[in-house]
Design a protein around this motif. Structure first.
Motif, PDB file in Angstrom:
ATOM      1  N   VAL A 142     -38.832 -11.473 -43.154  1.00 56.99           N
ATOM      2  CA  VAL A 142     -37.576 -11.489 -43.900  1.00 56.99           C
ATOM      3  C   VAL A 142     -36.450 -10.900 -43.056  1.00 56.99           C
ATOM      4  O   VAL A 142     -36.608  -9.848 -42.442  1.00 56.99           O
ATOM      5  CB  VAL A 142     -37.721 -10.711 -45.227  1.00 56.99           C
ATOM      6  CG1 VAL A 142     -36.380 -10.558 -45.919  1.00 56.99           C
ATOM      7  CG2 VAL A 142     -38.712 -11.418 -46.142  1.00 56.99           C
ATOM      8  N   GLY A 143     -35.345 -11.627 -42.998  1.00 59.18           N
ATOM      9  CA  GLY A 143     -34.163 -11.195 -42.258  1.00 59.18           C
ATOM     10  C   GLY A 143     -34.115 -11.686 -40.831  1.00 59.18           C
ATOM     11  O   GLY A 143     -33.051 -11.663 -40.218  1.00 59.18           O
ATOM     12  N   GLU A 144     -35.230 -12.149 -40.282  1.00 56.18           N
ATOM     13  CA  GLU A 144     -35.204 -12.645 -38.909  1.00 56.18           C
ATOM     14  C   GLU A 144     -34.561 -14.026 -38.859  1.00 56.18           C
ATOM     15  O   GLU A 144     -34.702 -14.828 -39.775  1.00 56.18           O
ATOM     16  CB  GLU A 144     -36.616 -12.688 -38.325  1.00 56.18           C
ATOM     17  CG  GLU A 144     -37.146 -11.302 -38.033  1.00 56.18           C
ATOM     18  CD  GLU A 144     -38.428 -11.345 -37.260  1.00 56.18           C
ATOM     19  OE1 GLU A 144     -38.391 -11.113 -36.037  1.00 56.18           O
ATOM     20  OE2 GLU A 144     -39.470 -11.613 -37.885  1.00 56.18           O
ATOM     21  N   LYS A 145     -33.854 -14.262 -37.743  1.00 56.60           N
ATOM     22  CA  LYS A 145     -33.150 -15.521 -37.520  1.00 56.60           C
ATOM     23  C   LYS A 145     -33.580 -16.090 -36.184  1.00 56.60           C
ATOM     24  O   LYS A 145     -33.917 -15.341 -35.268  1.00 56.60           O
ATOM     25  CB  LYS A 145     -31.632 -15.298 -37.483  1.00 56.60           C
ATOM     26  CG  LYS A 145     -31.057 -14.758 -38.760  1.00 56.60           C
ATOM     27  CD  LYS A 145     -29.583 -14.498 -38.596  1.00 56.60           C
ATOM     28  CE  LYS A 145     -28.995 -13.895 -39.857  1.00 56.60           C
ATOM     29  NZ  LYS A 145     -27.552 -13.657 -39.710  1.00 56.60           N
ATOM     30  N   GLY A 146     -33.530 -17.400 -36.070  1.00 56.41           N
ATOM     31  CA  GLY A 146     -33.839 -18.040 -34.803  1.00 56.41           C
ATOM     32  C   GLY A 146     -33.266 -19.438 -34.769  1.00 56.41           C
ATOM     33  O   GLY A 146     -32.669 -19.906 -35.746  1.00 56.41           O
ATOM     34  N   SER A 147     -33.430 -20.096 -33.633  1.00 55.63           N
ATOM     35  CA  SER A 147     -32.931 -21.458 -33.493  1.00 55.63           C
ATOM     36  C   SER A 147     -33.892 -22.266 -32.642  1.00 55.63           C
ATOM     37  O   SER A 147     -34.679 -21.718 -31.877  1.00 55.63           O
ATOM     38  CB  SER A 147     -31.535 -21.462 -32.866  1.00 55.63           C
ATOM     39  OG  SER A 147     -31.577 -20.912 -31.574  1.00 55.63           O
ATOM     40  N   VAL A 148     -33.824 -23.561 -32.805  1.00 50.98           N
ATOM     41  CA  VAL A 148     -34.624 -24.479 -32.000  1.00 50.98           C
ATOM     42  C   VAL A 148     -33.684 -25.564 -31.466  1.00 50.98           C
ATOM     43  O   VAL A 148     -32.865 -26.103 -32.218  1.00 50.98           O
ATOM     44  CB  VAL A 148     -35.806 -25.078 -32.803  1.00 50.98           C
ATOM     45  CG1 VAL A 148     -35.348 -25.930 -33.953  1.00 50.98           C
ATOM     46  CG2 VAL A 148     -36.741 -25.853 -31.914  1.00 50.98           C
ATOM     47  N   PRO A 149     -33.760 -25.826 -30.174  1.00 54.21           N
ATOM     48  CA  PRO A 149     -32.883 -26.852 -29.595  1.00 54.21           C
ATOM     49  C   PRO A 149     -33.253 -28.265 -30.059  1.00 54.21           C
ATOM     50  O   PRO A 149     -34.406 -28.531 -30.413  1.00 54.21           O
ATOM     51  CB  PRO A 149     -33.116 -26.721 -28.087  1.00 54.21           C
ATOM     52  CG  PRO A 149     -33.784 -25.408 -27.888  1.00 54.21           C
ATOM     53  CD  PRO A 149     -34.538 -25.131 -29.152  1.00 54.21           C
ATOM     54  N   ALA A 150     -32.295 -29.143 -30.010  1.00 60.62           N
ATOM     55  CA  ALA A 150     -32.513 -30.547 -30.343  1.00 60.62           C
ATOM     56  C   ALA A 150     -33.686 -31.108 -29.544  1.00 60.62           C
ATOM     57  O   ALA A 150     -33.894 -30.739 -28.381  1.00 60.62           O
ATOM     58  CB  ALA A 150     -31.251 -31.348 -30.036  1.00 60.62           C
ATOM     59  N   ASN A 151     -34.452 -31.978 -30.177  1.00 63.63           N
ATOM     60  CA  ASN A 151     -35.562 -32.726 -29.568  1.00 63.63           C
ATOM     61  C   ASN A 151     -36.754 -31.878 -29.142  1.00 63.63           C
ATOM     62  O   ASN A 151     -37.638 -32.384 -28.460  1.00 63.63           O
ATOM     63  CB  ASN A 151     -35.058 -33.589 -28.407  1.00 63.63           C
ATOM     64  CG  ASN A 151     -34.024 -34.585 -28.882  1.00 63.63           C
ATOM     65  OD1 ASN A 151     -34.249 -35.295 -29.858  1.00 63.63           O
ATOM     66  ND2 ASN A 151     -32.877 -34.613 -28.229  1.00 63.63           N
ATOM     67  N   SER A 152     -36.807 -30.619 -29.545  1.00 58.94           N
ATOM     68  CA  SER A 152     -37.949 -29.754 -29.227  1.00 58.94           C
ATOM     69  C   SER A 152     -39.045 -29.954 -30.270  1.00 58.94           C
ATOM     70  O   SER A 152     -38.808 -29.829 -31.468  1.00 58.94           O
ATOM     71  CB  SER A 152     -37.519 -28.282 -29.223  1.00 58.94           C
ATOM     72  OG  SER A 152     -36.572 -28.052 -28.212  1.00 58.94           O
ATOM     73  N   HIS A 153     -40.246 -30.256 -29.810  1.00 62.82           N
ATOM     74  CA  HIS A 153     -41.376 -30.490 -30.704  1.00 62.82           C
ATOM     75  C   HIS A 153     -41.873 -29.153 -31.236  1.00 62.82           C
ATOM     76  O   HIS A 153     -42.161 -28.239 -30.456  1.00 62.82           O
ATOM     77  CB  HIS A 153     -42.493 -31.213 -29.971  1.00 62.82           C
ATOM     78  CG  HIS A 153     -42.101 -32.585 -29.526  1.00 62.82           C
ATOM     79  ND1 HIS A 153     -43.006 -33.500 -29.057  1.00 62.82           N
ATOM     80  CD2 HIS A 153     -40.896 -33.218 -29.484  1.00 62.82           C
ATOM     81  CE1 HIS A 153     -42.395 -34.626 -28.751  1.00 62.82           C
ATOM     82  NE2 HIS A 153     -41.102 -34.469 -28.989  1.00 62.82           N
ATOM     83  N   HIS A 154     -42.005 -29.043 -32.572  1.00 62.20           N
ATOM     84  CA  HIS A 154     -42.413 -27.786 -33.193  1.00 62.20           C
ATOM     85  C   HIS A 154     -43.157 -28.049 -34.492  1.00 62.20           C
ATOM     86  O   HIS A 154     -43.131 -29.155 -35.026  1.00 62.20           O
ATOM     87  CB  HIS A 154     -41.195 -26.889 -33.436  1.00 62.20           C
ATOM     88  CG  HIS A 154     -40.100 -27.523 -34.227  1.00 62.20           C
ATOM     89  ND1 HIS A 154     -39.179 -28.384 -33.682  1.00 62.20           N
ATOM     90  CD2 HIS A 154     -39.778 -27.436 -35.537  1.00 62.20           C
ATOM     91  CE1 HIS A 154     -38.327 -28.784 -34.613  1.00 62.20           C
ATOM     92  NE2 HIS A 154     -38.678 -28.220 -35.773  1.00 62.20           N
ATOM     93  N   PHE A 155     -43.868 -27.015 -34.976  1.00 67.49           N
ATOM     94  CA  PHE A 155     -44.599 -27.091 -36.238  1.00 67.49           C
ATOM     95  C   PHE A 155     -44.558 -25.726 -36.877  1.00 67.49           C
ATOM     96  O   PHE A 155     -44.201 -24.737 -36.228  1.00 67.49           O
ATOM     97  CB  PHE A 155     -46.033 -27.592 -36.030  1.00 67.49           C
ATOM     98  CG  PHE A 155     -46.830 -26.836 -35.003  1.00 67.49           C
ATOM     99  CD1 PHE A 155     -47.648 -25.771 -35.376  1.00 67.49           C
ATOM    100  CD2 PHE A 155     -46.780 -27.179 -33.661  1.00 67.49           C
ATOM    101  CE1 PHE A 155     -48.392 -25.080 -34.435  1.00 67.49           C
ATOM    102  CE2 PHE A 155     -47.521 -26.497 -32.709  1.00 67.49           C
ATOM    103  CZ  PHE A 155     -48.337 -25.435 -33.098  1.00 67.49           C
TER     104      PHE A 155
END
Length: 155
Positions: free
Chosen positions: A109-122
């Motif tokens: 809770v409270g943590e933030k993050g980002s993922v770049p375009a076209n990055s494969h993730h699950f």
């Protein structure tokens, strides 16, 4: 693989190559939001509410996703960058083309993050989890393995 435009959003975050920031505390999902089932591009069981903007149109939007314990997002990617903030529960995530629970890392809770375009993730929810996702619309999501798309007929 095919991209799909939908009126919703998905998310993910912070691993090597991604940015993440901790935050003190976040509020749980707002009861004043209009919650409903997430669009059919998401595996069944998630609920979604639009916080601002319109994910189906060009421009910035924010949605919240409410996920039951154990809810999984199969490997996928998006054509735009996304930012996520955990509002409730624990959000587990990893980068890659195959779902591998051993690779999952947690966000609290409270943590933030980002993922770049076209990055494969699950990802997977640990406990009932709510995440806020912000991105540029129109939202699109492509499953790495097209058979993971819940709209596809199962053999």
């Amino acid at each position: 693989m095919r991209a799909v435009l939908i009126p919703a959003a998905l998310l993910l975050v912070a691993t090597p190559g991604l940015s993440a920031q901790g935050a003190p505390a976040a509020k749980a999902a707002s009861p004043s939001l209009q919650w409903g089932p997430a669009p059919p591009v998401f595996p069944p069981g998630a609920k979604m509410a639009v916080v601002s903007g319109d994910p189906s149109k060009a421009g910035l939007f924010t949605v919240e996703l409410s996920l039951p314990d154990g809810y999984r997002f199969p490997p996928h990617f998006h054509p735009t960058d996304e930012a996520v903030e955990v509002k409730q529960g624990t959000f587990l995530f990893a980068m890659g083309d195959k779902f591998d629970a051993a690779q999952l890392k947690g966000m609290s809770v409270g943590e933030k993050g980002s993922v770049p375009a076209n990055s494969h993730h699950f990802a997977q929810a640990k406990g009932p989890t709510v995440v806020a996702v912000t991105a540029m619309g129109p939202f699109a999501m492509t499953y790495v393995n097209p058979a993971d798309d819940p709209r596809r007929p199962k053999p």
